[in-house]
Design a protein around this motif. Sequence first.
Motif, PDB file in Angstrom:
ATOM      1  N   LEU A 243       0.822  -1.208   0.000  1.00 16.32           N
ATOM      2  CA  LEU A 243       0.000   0.000   0.000  1.00 16.32           C
ATOM      3  C   LEU A 243       0.857   1.260   0.000  1.00 16.32           C
ATOM      4  O   LEU A 243       0.583   2.223  -0.729  1.00 16.32           O
ATOM      5  CB  LEU A 243      -0.928  -0.004   1.214  1.00 16.32           C
ATOM      6  CG  LEU A 243      -2.043  -1.056   1.217  1.00 16.32           C
ATOM      7  CD1 LEU A 243      -2.754  -1.080   2.573  1.00 16.32           C
ATOM      8  CD2 LEU A 243      -3.052  -0.773   0.110  1.00 16.32           C
ATOM      9  N   ARG A 244       1.897   1.274   0.800  1.00 18.71           N
ATOM     10  CA  ARG A 244       2.750   2.461   0.876  1.00 18.71           C
ATOM     11  C   ARG A 244       3.536   2.665  -0.412  1.00 18.71           C
ATOM     12  O   ARG A 244       3.783   3.806  -0.820  1.00 18.71           O
ATOM     13  CB  ARG A 244       3.700   2.338   2.060  1.00 18.71           C
ATOM     14  CG  ARG A 244       3.047   2.498   3.401  1.00 18.71           C
ATOM     15  CD  ARG A 244       2.635   3.938   3.654  1.00 18.71           C
ATOM     16  NE  ARG A 244       3.791   4.785   3.853  1.00 18.71           N
ATOM     17  CZ  ARG A 244       3.995   5.949   3.244  1.00 18.71           C
ATOM     18  NH1 ARG A 244       3.110   6.394   2.371  1.00 18.71           N
ATOM     19  NH2 ARG A 244       5.082   6.675   3.484  1.00 18.71           N
ATOM     20  N   LYS A 251       1.256   9.674  -4.961  1.00 17.68           N
ATOM     21  CA  LYS A 251       1.071  10.920  -4.223  1.00 17.68           C
ATOM     22  C   LYS A 251       2.383  11.665  -3.995  1.00 17.68           C
ATOM     23  O   LYS A 251       2.535  12.818  -4.403  1.00 17.68           O
ATOM     24  CB  LYS A 251       0.395  10.649  -2.879  1.00 17.68           C
ATOM     25  CG  LYS A 251       0.073  11.912  -2.093  1.00 17.68           C
ATOM     26  CD  LYS A 251      -0.487  11.596  -0.719  1.00 17.68           C
ATOM     27  CE  LYS A 251       0.632  11.264   0.251  1.00 17.68           C
ATOM     28  NZ  LYS A 251       0.151  11.195   1.644  1.00 17.68           N
ATOM     29  N   SER A 252       3.343  11.014  -3.361  1.00 13.08           N
ATOM     30  CA  SER A 252       4.568  11.711  -2.959  1.00 13.08           C
ATOM     31  C   SER A 252       5.396  12.162  -4.161  1.00 13.08           C
ATOM     32  O   SER A 252       5.933  13.275  -4.170  1.00 13.08           O
ATOM     33  CB  SER A 252       5.412  10.797  -2.061  1.00 13.08           C
ATOM     34  OG  SER A 252       4.696  10.422  -0.910  1.00 13.08           O
ATOM     35  N   LEU A 281      10.289  13.212  -0.523  1.00 14.87           N
ATOM     36  CA  LEU A 281      11.489  12.525  -0.998  1.00 14.87           C
ATOM     37  C   LEU A 281      11.903  11.413  -0.045  1.00 14.87           C
ATOM     38  O   LEU A 281      12.226  10.291  -0.475  1.00 14.87           O
ATOM     39  CB  LEU A 281      12.624  13.537  -1.165  1.00 14.87           C
ATOM     40  CG  LEU A 281      13.959  13.000  -1.693  1.00 14.87           C
ATOM     41  CD1 LEU A 281      13.779  12.308  -3.034  1.00 14.87           C
ATOM     42  CD2 LEU A 281      14.974  14.132  -1.803  1.00 14.87           C
ATOM     43  N   VAL A 282      11.898  11.700   1.244  1.00 12.31           N
ATOM     44  CA  VAL A 282      12.241  10.667   2.235  1.00 12.31           C
ATOM     45  C   VAL A 282      11.237   9.526   2.190  1.00 12.31           C
ATOM     46  O   VAL A 282      11.598   8.350   2.314  1.00 12.31           O
ATOM     47  CB  VAL A 282      12.307  11.290   3.644  1.00 12.31           C
ATOM     48  CG1 VAL A 282      12.445  10.202   4.711  1.00 12.31           C
ATOM     49  CG2 VAL A 282      13.473  12.266   3.748  1.00 12.31           C
ATOM     50  N   SER A 283       9.975   9.844   2.006  1.00 10.34           N
ATOM     51  CA  SER A 283       8.933   8.817   1.970  1.00 10.34           C
ATOM     52  C   SER A 283       9.164   7.842   0.823  1.00 10.34           C
ATOM     53  O   SER A 283       9.069   6.615   1.012  1.00 10.34           O
ATOM     54  CB  SER A 283       7.556   9.468   1.838  1.00 10.34           C
ATOM     55  OG  SER A 283       6.540   8.492   1.767  1.00 10.34           O
ATOM     56  N   MET A 284       9.485   8.337  -0.353  1.00  7.85           N
ATOM     57  CA  MET A 284       9.710   7.449  -1.500  1.00  7.85           C
ATOM     58  C   MET A 284      10.917   6.547  -1.268  1.00  7.85           C
ATOM     59  O   MET A 284      10.859   5.332  -1.509  1.00  7.85           O
ATOM     60  CB  MET A 284       9.886   8.277  -2.775  1.00  7.85           C
ATOM     61  CG  MET A 284       8.598   8.855  -3.304  1.00  7.85           C
ATOM     62  SD  MET A 284       8.793   9.575  -4.957  1.00  7.85           S
ATOM     63  CE  MET A 284       9.782  11.009  -4.555  1.00  7.85           C
ATOM     64  N   ALA A 285      12.032   7.145  -0.832  1.00  7.02           N
ATOM     65  CA  ALA A 285      13.232   6.340  -0.593  1.00  7.02           C
ATOM     66  C   ALA A 285      13.002   5.313   0.511  1.00  7.02           C
ATOM     67  O   ALA A 285      13.432   4.158   0.408  1.00  7.02           O
ATOM     68  CB  ALA A 285      14.406   7.251  -0.234  1.00  7.02           C
ATOM     69  N   TRP A 286      12.319   5.710   1.562  1.00  5.91           N
ATOM     70  CA  TRP A 286      12.052   4.823   2.695  1.00  5.91           C
ATOM     71  C   TRP A 286      11.157   3.655   2.292  1.00  5.91           C
ATOM     72  O   TRP A 286      11.397   2.499   2.667  1.00  5.91           O
ATOM     73  CB  TRP A 286      11.401   5.619   3.819  1.00  5.91           C
ATOM     74  CG  TRP A 286      11.315   4.887   5.125  1.00  5.91           C
ATOM     75  CD1 TRP A 286      10.422   3.907   5.458  1.00  5.91           C
ATOM     76  CD2 TRP A 286      12.155   5.068   6.262  1.00  5.91           C
ATOM     77  NE1 TRP A 286      10.649   3.456   6.739  1.00  5.91           N
ATOM     78  CE2 TRP A 286      11.709   4.155   7.257  1.00  5.91           C
ATOM     79  CE3 TRP A 286      13.217   5.899   6.545  1.00  5.91           C
ATOM     80  CZ2 TRP A 286      12.308   4.075   8.509  1.00  5.91           C
ATOM     81  CZ3 TRP A 286      13.817   5.820   7.798  1.00  5.91           C
ATOM     82  CH2 TRP A 286      13.360   4.916   8.755  1.00  5.91           C
ATOM     83  N   VAL A 287      10.128   3.964   1.519  1.00  6.32           N
ATOM     84  CA  VAL A 287       9.166   2.932   1.138  1.00  6.32           C
ATOM     85  C   VAL A 287       9.812   1.884   0.243  1.00  6.32           C
ATOM     86  O   VAL A 287       9.572   0.674   0.401  1.00  6.32           O
ATOM     87  CB  VAL A 287       7.951   3.579   0.445  1.00  6.32           C
ATOM     88  CG1 VAL A 287       7.115   2.534  -0.275  1.00  6.32           C
ATOM     89  CG2 VAL A 287       7.096   4.310   1.465  1.00  6.32           C
ATOM     90  N   PHE A 318      17.327   7.834  -2.344  1.00 12.69           N
ATOM     91  CA  PHE A 318      17.111   9.225  -1.928  1.00 12.69           C
ATOM     92  C   PHE A 318      17.824  10.188  -2.873  1.00 12.69           C
ATOM     93  O   PHE A 318      17.236  11.164  -3.357  1.00 12.69           O
ATOM     94  CB  PHE A 318      17.610   9.408  -0.488  1.00 12.69           C
ATOM     95  CG  PHE A 318      17.481  10.806   0.029  1.00 12.69           C
ATOM     96  CD1 PHE A 318      16.306  11.240   0.621  1.00 12.69           C
ATOM     97  CD2 PHE A 318      18.538  11.708  -0.069  1.00 12.69           C
ATOM     98  CE1 PHE A 318      16.182  12.542   1.090  1.00 12.69           C
ATOM     99  CE2 PHE A 318      18.428  12.995   0.397  1.00 12.69           C
ATOM    100  CZ  PHE A 318      17.244  13.425   0.988  1.00 12.69           C
ATOM    101  N   PHE A 319      19.085   9.912  -3.172  1.00 14.55           N
ATOM    102  CA  PHE A 319      19.851  10.841  -4.005  1.00 14.55           C
ATOM    103  C   PHE A 319      19.510  10.716  -5.487  1.00 14.55           C
ATOM    104  O   PHE A 319      19.468  11.725  -6.194  1.00 14.55           O
ATOM    105  CB  PHE A 319      21.345  10.622  -3.774  1.00 14.55           C
ATOM    106  CG  PHE A 319      21.829  11.131  -2.452  1.00 14.55           C
ATOM    107  CD1 PHE A 319      21.902  12.494  -2.206  1.00 14.55           C
ATOM    108  CD2 PHE A 319      22.194  10.251  -1.433  1.00 14.55           C
ATOM    109  CE1 PHE A 319      22.343  12.974  -0.966  1.00 14.55           C
ATOM    110  CE2 PHE A 319      22.634  10.719  -0.214  1.00 14.55           C
ATOM    111  CZ  PHE A 319      22.705  12.088   0.022  1.00 14.55           C
ATOM    112  N   THR A 320      19.277   9.501  -5.974  1.00 20.16           N
ATOM    113  CA  THR A 320      18.927   9.374  -7.396  1.00 20.16           C
ATOM    114  C   THR A 320      17.542   9.959  -7.682  1.00 20.16           C
ATOM    115  O   THR A 320      17.348  10.639  -8.698  1.00 20.16           O
ATOM    116  CB  THR A 320      18.964   7.895  -7.823  1.00 20.16           C
ATOM    117  OG1 THR A 320      18.153   7.107  -6.938  1.00 20.16           O
ATOM    118  CG2 THR A 320      20.388   7.369  -7.813  1.00 20.16           C
ATOM    119  N   ILE A 321      16.573   9.718  -6.791  1.00 19.22           N
ATOM    120  CA  ILE A 321      15.243  10.305  -6.978  1.00 19.22           C
ATOM    121  C   ILE A 321      15.310  11.820  -6.808  1.00 19.22           C
ATOM    122  O   ILE A 321      14.627  12.573  -7.520  1.00 19.22           O
ATOM    123  CB  ILE A 321      14.235   9.684  -6.000  1.00 19.22           C
ATOM    124  CG1 ILE A 321      14.029   8.204  -6.305  1.00 19.22           C
ATOM    125  CG2 ILE A 321      12.897  10.411  -6.058  1.00 19.22           C
ATOM    126  CD1 ILE A 321      13.137   7.489  -5.316  1.00 19.22           C
ATOM    127  N   GLY A 322      16.148  12.287  -5.870  1.00 21.34           N
ATOM    128  CA  GLY A 322      16.305  13.731  -5.687  1.00 21.34           C
ATOM    129  C   GLY A 322      16.819  14.409  -6.943  1.00 21.34           C
ATOM    130  O   GLY A 322      16.287  15.443  -7.378  1.00 21.34           O
TER     131      GLY A 322
END
Length: 615
Positions: A243-244, A251-252, A281-287, A318-322
């Motif tokens: 789900l996340r 969303k994020s 950004l943190v949410s995507m990397a964390w998930v 985190f860095f590549t998505i950023g």
Amino acid sequence: MAAKSDGAAVSVEDDNTPRSLSEPGNPAAPSRCTAAGGKPYTLLDCCWVLCSLLVFLSDGGTDLWLAAVYYLRGEYWWFGLTLVFVVVPSTVVQVLSFRWFVYDYSELSGGEGSASGGGGCAAAAAGAAGAAGADSTAGDGTLSTKDSDQRGGNAPAVNAANVTPVYTSSGPAAASGRVGSPRRCCTISMWVFQTVLHVLPLGQGWRYIHTLYLGIQSVWHSNGPRRHFKWRLMFESADITMLRLLEAFLKSAPQLVLQLSIMIHQNGVLPPQGLSASASLVSMAWVIASYQKVLRDSRDDKLPMSYKAVIAQMLWHFFTIGARTVAFALFASVFQLYFGIFIVSHWCVMTFWIIQGETDFCMSKWEEIIYNMVVGIIYIFCWFNVKEGPSRLRMALYYSVTLAENVALTAAWYTYRGPQTSDSSALIVVCLVACSFALGTFFMLVYYCWLHPDGPVLGSQWGGCVDEGVVGTGGMVGVIDACLTPSQGSQTDMVITSPPRTLPRTKDKDTGEPVPGERDRDKDSCLPVFQVRPSPSSSPALLHRTSSTSRAQEGPVIRIDLPRKRYPAWDAHFIDRRLRKTILLLETTSAISPRIQYRSSLMGSKEVLEYETTV
């Protein structure tokens, strides 16, 4: 007993009856796999779930705060866009979560209600048959069900009450008394509570809290209830990560691109804007990191991921998505129309690429297509492995394309930027994009070279010991033991036991031929959990149990008429909720944890016929 899984026949057998000959002079060795399976729930696991809950709340909270700020400042256009990227994705995810709750809780209430009149074993039969419909009853401890669509027959589904379960168990039956019908007031309260939670929407937050509860219960309780809570913990963890993951990229990800574009357009940053973008950004990397960890923990043919590896993977994404989102925002601030065309084109190309890879995640063709379309959205922002086998070439191709796109988008913005952006500021932004992508690549190399669960990519190529039952021409089940590389093992349909256990196989290391005398031994032994190579203390005597006494300790076997899905797909009993229902009911009614066995591509004709007819 048996259940169905979208056209796959499932039979549940009591494995207490001895089915193999014991060999004189070879005493049975005790099982080295605990009934609960998997590693115990630790304080680190609890802290990780708490941090995941905090990330979830901060992501949604900062977005709502920023929308309120836009409204108070009179910026209604930005307010509307921000609110749309909060409400629409959250609604989709909450509907899916509530649909899962409705299926699980309604089936649970119905199954337990049937159990109160017929005992625990009847509950398992009623739950399995009620989920899919039953059409036949077999003796020797087997209740079978079939799917008329797959088998070509037209046998109608009958009510669970018409099925006569035959269950012969040598274990204690005291556990059956634990199953009971929930009180009506408790049922109504649960429905109201869950409805309010999903309307708010806080369905994922409740699932995180429930995961913490199940983890603590799996530690505090004794062996019997512990196994049940362990199963539920594994299923709940799989649900929340799925789900996340869906919510993060619906969303994020668009929220992050939107807020960065607004910052560049306004040539300034408000504190709520910075917090919202950072949380997204943190949410995507964390998930993504959490998803990979839970997926590996759920499969016994893969080693679990350490938290060091999880942190490294989180920093990588985190860095590549950023870098990716900053390049998007820069280009979108100048070329709004062309940015939309670029996103749609990239999504179409990535989705077509994924479909051509013939993924195997879902239980039906249309679900698989929808899944591939969602993964195509993920591929707009980052790499996500969806195909088993070596992924170096595919990953190198993806990041080469991503790097070229980032360079082109940033260069276009730098060339056509507005006069309000000075050359020095623009140069700093370009360096920021380049350094972020370089840092992401660095952490990716750190993960694969030092922290990957299967070992460094430049080191040993040995993967986990993949166990698979083999049936000879005479129908006698043999067991062989072979350590395969990840690419080799992933090509094979496997037979597993679950909670995470493995079936050992014995093979002569020099000739590759089965060792004489080992072929007729019992197949239901197990290596240590997540064993990669045999430990020095392991010996053939400890890896095989051959006496009927040890067989009496095994318990029921859930046999699924499907080949096991290959990693990185979830096993069928994690994504098919009817299989979950069967497993949890058997876990409640059996003194021994049920084992799951998938159909093997190495089975002989007699064994395949047995699966097809569910004898």
